[in-house]
Design an enzyme around this catalytic site. Structure first.
Site, PDB file in Angstrom:
ATOM      1  N   ARG A  15       0.697  -1.083   0.104  1.00 53.88           N
ATOM      2  CA  ARG A  15       0.160   0.041   0.101  1.00 53.88           C
ATOM      3  C   ARG A  15       0.964   1.427  -0.011  1.00 53.88           C
ATOM      4  NH1 ARG A  15      -3.303  -1.495   5.191  1.00 53.88           N
ATOM      5  NH2 ARG A  15      -1.327  -2.525   5.770  1.00 53.88           N
ATOM      6  N   LYS A  75       1.753   1.762   7.474  1.00 54.50           N
ATOM      7  CA  LYS A  75       2.037   0.860   8.855  1.00 54.50           C
ATOM      8  C   LYS A  75       2.812   1.939   9.590  1.00 54.50           C
ATOM      9  CE  LYS A  75       0.984  -2.294   9.647  1.00 54.50           C
ATOM     10  NZ  LYS A  75      -0.261  -2.546  10.142  1.00 54.50           N
ATOM     11  N   TYR A  94      -1.136   4.213  10.786  1.00 57.79           N
ATOM     12  CA  TYR A  94      -1.589   3.260  11.646  1.00 57.79           C
ATOM     13  C   TYR A  94      -0.470   2.998  12.627  1.00 57.79           C
ATOM     14  CZ  TYR A  94      -5.491   1.683   8.789  1.00 57.79           C
ATOM     15  OH  TYR A  94      -6.437   1.629   8.139  1.00 57.79           O
ATOM     16  N   HIS A  96      -0.732   1.321  16.304  1.00 56.88           N
ATOM     17  CA  HIS A  96      -1.102   0.061  16.989  1.00 56.88           C
ATOM     18  C   HIS A  96      -0.047  -0.040  18.184  1.00 56.88           C
ATOM     19  CE1 HIS A  96      -4.018  -1.359  14.081  1.00 56.88           C
ATOM     20  NE2 HIS A  96      -3.094  -1.315  13.065  1.00 56.88           N
ATOM     21  N   GLU A 118      -6.109   4.448  13.581  1.00 56.56           N
ATOM     22  CA  GLU A 118      -6.929   3.426  14.141  1.00 56.56           C
ATOM     23  C   GLU A 118      -7.922   3.866  15.356  1.00 56.56           C
ATOM     24  OE1 GLU A 118      -3.645   2.964  14.383  1.00 56.56           O
ATOM     25  OE2 GLU A 118      -2.994   2.405  16.237  1.00 56.56           O
ATOM     26  N   ASP A 270      -2.700  -7.624  14.828  1.00 58.08           N
ATOM     27  CA  ASP A 270      -2.145  -6.309  14.881  1.00 58.08           C
ATOM     28  C   ASP A 270      -2.400  -5.576  16.241  1.00 58.08           C
ATOM     29  OD1 ASP A 270      -4.666  -5.892  14.633  1.00 58.08           O
ATOM     30  OD2 ASP A 270      -4.683  -4.367  13.374  1.00 58.08           O
TER      31      ASP A 270
HETATM   32  N1  LIG Z   1      -4.356  -8.382  10.448  1.00 56.06           N
HETATM   33  C1  LIG Z   1      -4.910  -7.186   9.714  1.00 56.06           C
HETATM   34  O1  LIG Z   1      -4.094  -7.166   8.606  1.00 56.06           O
HETATM   35  C2  LIG Z   1      -5.959  -6.270   9.966  1.00 56.06           C
HETATM   36  C3  LIG Z   1      -6.260  -5.512   9.055  1.00 56.06           C
HETATM   37  C4  LIG Z   1      -7.420  -4.597   9.558  1.00 56.06           C
HETATM   38  C5  LIG Z   1      -7.912  -4.672  10.965  1.00 56.06           C
HETATM   39  N2  LIG Z   1      -7.352  -5.529  11.840  1.00 56.06           N
HETATM   40  C6  LIG Z   1      -7.490  -5.523  13.075  1.00 56.06           C
HETATM   41  O2  LIG Z   1      -8.957  -6.496  13.199  1.00 56.06           O
HETATM   42  C7  LIG Z   1      -9.403  -6.283  14.360  1.00 56.06           C
HETATM   43  C8  LIG Z   1     -10.955  -6.024  14.554  1.00 56.06           C
HETATM   44  O3  LIG Z   1     -11.237  -4.918  13.863  1.00 56.06           O
HETATM   45  P1  LIG Z   1     -12.770  -4.427  13.657  1.00 56.06           P
HETATM   46  O4  LIG Z   1     -12.498  -3.250  12.789  1.00 56.06           O
HETATM   47  O5  LIG Z   1     -13.568  -5.779  12.973  1.00 56.06           O
HETATM   48  O6  LIG Z   1     -13.319  -4.269  14.934  1.00 56.06           O
HETATM   49  P2  LIG Z   1     -14.751  -4.051  15.274  1.00 56.06           P
HETATM   50  O7  LIG Z   1     -14.622  -2.979  16.458  1.00 56.06           O
HETATM   51  O8  LIG Z   1     -15.550  -3.496  14.259  1.00 56.06           O
HETATM   52  O9  LIG Z   1     -15.296  -5.352  15.978  1.00 56.06           O
HETATM   53  C9  LIG Z   1     -14.760  -6.038  17.022  1.00 56.06           C
HETATM   54  C10 LIG Z   1     -15.751  -6.678  17.416  1.00 56.06           C
HETATM   55  O10 LIG Z   1     -15.147  -7.545  18.502  1.00 56.06           O
HETATM   56  C11 LIG Z   1     -16.343  -7.767  19.652  1.00 56.06           C
HETATM   57  N3  LIG Z   1     -15.676  -8.514  20.879  1.00 56.06           N
HETATM   58  C12 LIG Z   1     -14.997  -7.614  21.757  1.00 56.06           C
HETATM   59  N4  LIG Z   1     -14.695  -8.649  22.624  1.00 56.06           N
HETATM   60  C13 LIG Z   1     -15.234  -9.895  22.179  1.00 56.06           C
HETATM   61  C14 LIG Z   1     -15.175 -11.147  22.806  1.00 56.06           C
HETATM   62  N5  LIG Z   1     -14.518 -11.453  23.961  1.00 56.06           N
HETATM   63  N6  LIG Z   1     -15.617 -12.105  22.313  1.00 56.06           N
HETATM   64  C15 LIG Z   1     -16.153 -11.786  20.880  1.00 56.06           C
HETATM   65  N7  LIG Z   1     -16.358 -10.679  20.319  1.00 56.06           N
HETATM   66  C16 LIG Z   1     -15.563  -9.659  20.917  1.00 56.06           C
HETATM   67  C17 LIG Z   1     -16.867  -6.283  19.921  1.00 56.06           C
HETATM   68  O11 LIG Z   1     -18.238  -6.449  20.176  1.00 56.06           O
HETATM   69  C18 LIG Z   1     -17.001  -5.935  18.183  1.00 56.06           C
HETATM   70  O12 LIG Z   1     -18.209  -6.326  17.621  1.00 56.06           O
HETATM   71  C19 LIG Z   1      -8.469  -5.296  14.945  1.00 56.06           C
HETATM   72  O13 LIG Z   1      -7.473  -5.602  15.784  1.00 56.06           O
HETATM   73  C20 LIG Z   1      -8.129  -4.514  13.907  1.00 56.06           C
HETATM   74  O14 LIG Z   1      -7.155  -3.664  14.046  1.00 56.06           O
HETATM   75  C21 LIG Z   1      -6.140  -6.312  11.327  1.00 56.06           C
END
Ligand SMILES: NC(=O)c1ccc[n+]([C@@H]2O[C@H](COP(=O)([O-])OP(=O)(O)OC[C@H]3O[C@@H](n4cnc5c(N)ncnc54)[C@H](O)[C@@H]3O)[C@@H](O)[C@H]2O)c1
Length: 362
Positions: A15, A75, A94, A96, A118, A270
């Site tokens: 990106r 990043k 980002y 983190h 974020e 992340d």
């Molecule tokens: N790996 C990657 O490349 C990448 C890319 C984008 C986002 N992410 C990460 O993905 C993660 C999720 O992001 P999102 O935008 O979907 O978040 P979001 O806030 O939209 O959704 C997270 C959900 O988790 C739920 N939750 C919290 N604790 C819980 C538990 N104990 N059991 C079940 N559900 C629970 C919340 O109620 C919420 O609905 C974040 O850490 C984000 O930074 C990672």
């Protein structure tokens, strides 16, 4: 204002933080934009396009970091970039930090104004700059999971959609937010059996309404998780507690009951990951096997689709970047509460409470 756009250096990153179109907007608003040579090439944008949009192309990243008032990145800065950060510089990317103590220390030492994509907040309390990448990661998680379920990639040989007369694969998604809901959508599209768990009943209700019984929704508690994880062919970790380290929701004991060759994709890596003992992987070596289960934990999944991700990211960042240019950094932060919520570090202090707590500063 001088904006610096360095080429991303994280392994496999494709990106770029600015498209030629965003560059043109910033230049029109009065900014000078310095773009590192070939910064956009992996997302399909050439130096000539940036030049035509008014950017100055520079070969030497150190010169960009030195000159810029605002570094615009995708990043978080990596250790080789630490010496390039100038004292009291502003960076919008980002960060983190909850899972990045070393970087946090550096930002404090250099009194960096660290604005994290974020934690920028929408008027409704949502996270508009996290959303597009979460949607992409959610959609990709099923694609990636299906790939590693294939026999030749070490997987159990389960086709997610099955065929008539065979059991489809079981996809279990923990977290029904942005990434989780998009994982559910792709898994349903592939014909899998899908279960989604969350603590937030409104999220479960919305999915129940949308899929009308096609998806099983369950409250996220240890008993439900134990039952579902043990039966999952593909387990997606998609939980988030904003700016905090992800909670460990799935234990090693639960995973020990999964069939050999099943796959875990922990999107939340992340923020430290929501699967017990999971460790980050990279695009170069995206998986490892533990207890017979394939673990995928790449923290920058959207880099797999650099073009779509760059478009998705920059269409979300554009209003904020334009505001920073138009008003200047201090006034923009003073006037826009949602943007100000993005400030994680300033004047040698951690400003965002959840980050401070995660790092033991409060
Ligand atoms: N790996 C990657 O490349 C990448 C890319 C984008 C986002 N992410 C990460 O993905 C993660 C999720 O992001 P999102 O935008 O979907 O978040 P979001 O806030 O939209 O959704 C997270 C959900 O988790 C739920 N939750 C919290 N604790 C819980 C538990 N104990 N059991 C079940 N559900 C629970 C919340 O109620 C919420 O609905 C974040 O850490 C984000 O930074 C990672």
């Amino acid at each position: 204002m001088i904006i610096g756009v360095p080429k991303e250096i994280k392994i496999g990153e494709t990106r770029v933080s600015m498209t030629p179109s965003l560059c043109r907007r910033c230049v029109t608003l009065g900014a000078r934009v310095l773009v590192q040579k070939a910064a956009g090439i992996t997302a399909g944008y050439t130096d000539a396009e940036y030049r035509a949009a008014g950017a100055t192309i520079m070969g030497e990243p150190a010169r960009i970091w030195r000159a810029a008032d605002l570094i615009l990145k995708v990043k978080e800065p990596l250790p080789s970039e630490y010496p390039l950060l100038r004292d009291e510089q502003a960076i919008f990317t980002y960060l983190h930090l909850a899972a990045g103590a070393e970087l946090a220390k550096l930002l404090l030492k250099k009194r960096i104004l660290g604005i994290a994509y974020e934690t920028v907040e929408g008027a409704d309390g949502s996270f508009p700059l996290l959303k597009p990448m979460s949607q992409i990661a959610g959609r990709l998680s099923i694609q990636v999971g299906a790939y590693f379920l294939q026999s030749q990639h070490g997987g159990s040989g389960m086709l997610l959609g099955g065929i008539p007369g065979t059991m489809p694969g079981h996809v279990v998604v923990v977290g029904a937010g942005n990434s989780g809901a998009h994982a559910v959508q792709m898994a349903v599209g592939m014909g899998a059996r899908v279960t989604v768990l969350d603590l937030d009943t409104r999220k479960l209700e919305a999915l129940d309404m949308e899929y009308r019984g096609r998806v099983v929704t369950l409250m996220s508690n240890p008993a439900n998780l134990e039952n579902e994880v043990g039966d999952a062919d593909l387990l997606i970790g998609a939980v988030l507690i904003p700016a905090a380290k992800a909670p460990t929701v799935v234990t090693r004991k639960m995973i020990s009951r999964m069939r050999p060759g099943s796959v875990i994709v922990d999107i939340a890596i992340d923020q430290g990951g929501c699967i017990e003992a999971i460790r980050p992987t990279s695009h170069e070596k995206p998986v490892y096997t533990d207890q017979g289960v394939i673990h995928y934990a790449v923290p920058n999944m959207p880099a797999l689709v650099g073009r779509t991700s760059t478009m998705g990211l920059t269409q979300a960042t554009e209003p904020y970047v334009a505001m920073l240019v138009r008003k200047g950094i201090d006034d923009a932060l003073g006037e826009h509460q949602g943007l100000a919520r993005g400030v994680n570090t300033e004047n040698g202090k951690i400003i965002y409470p959840a980050v401070a707590k995660a790092l033991g500063f409060s």
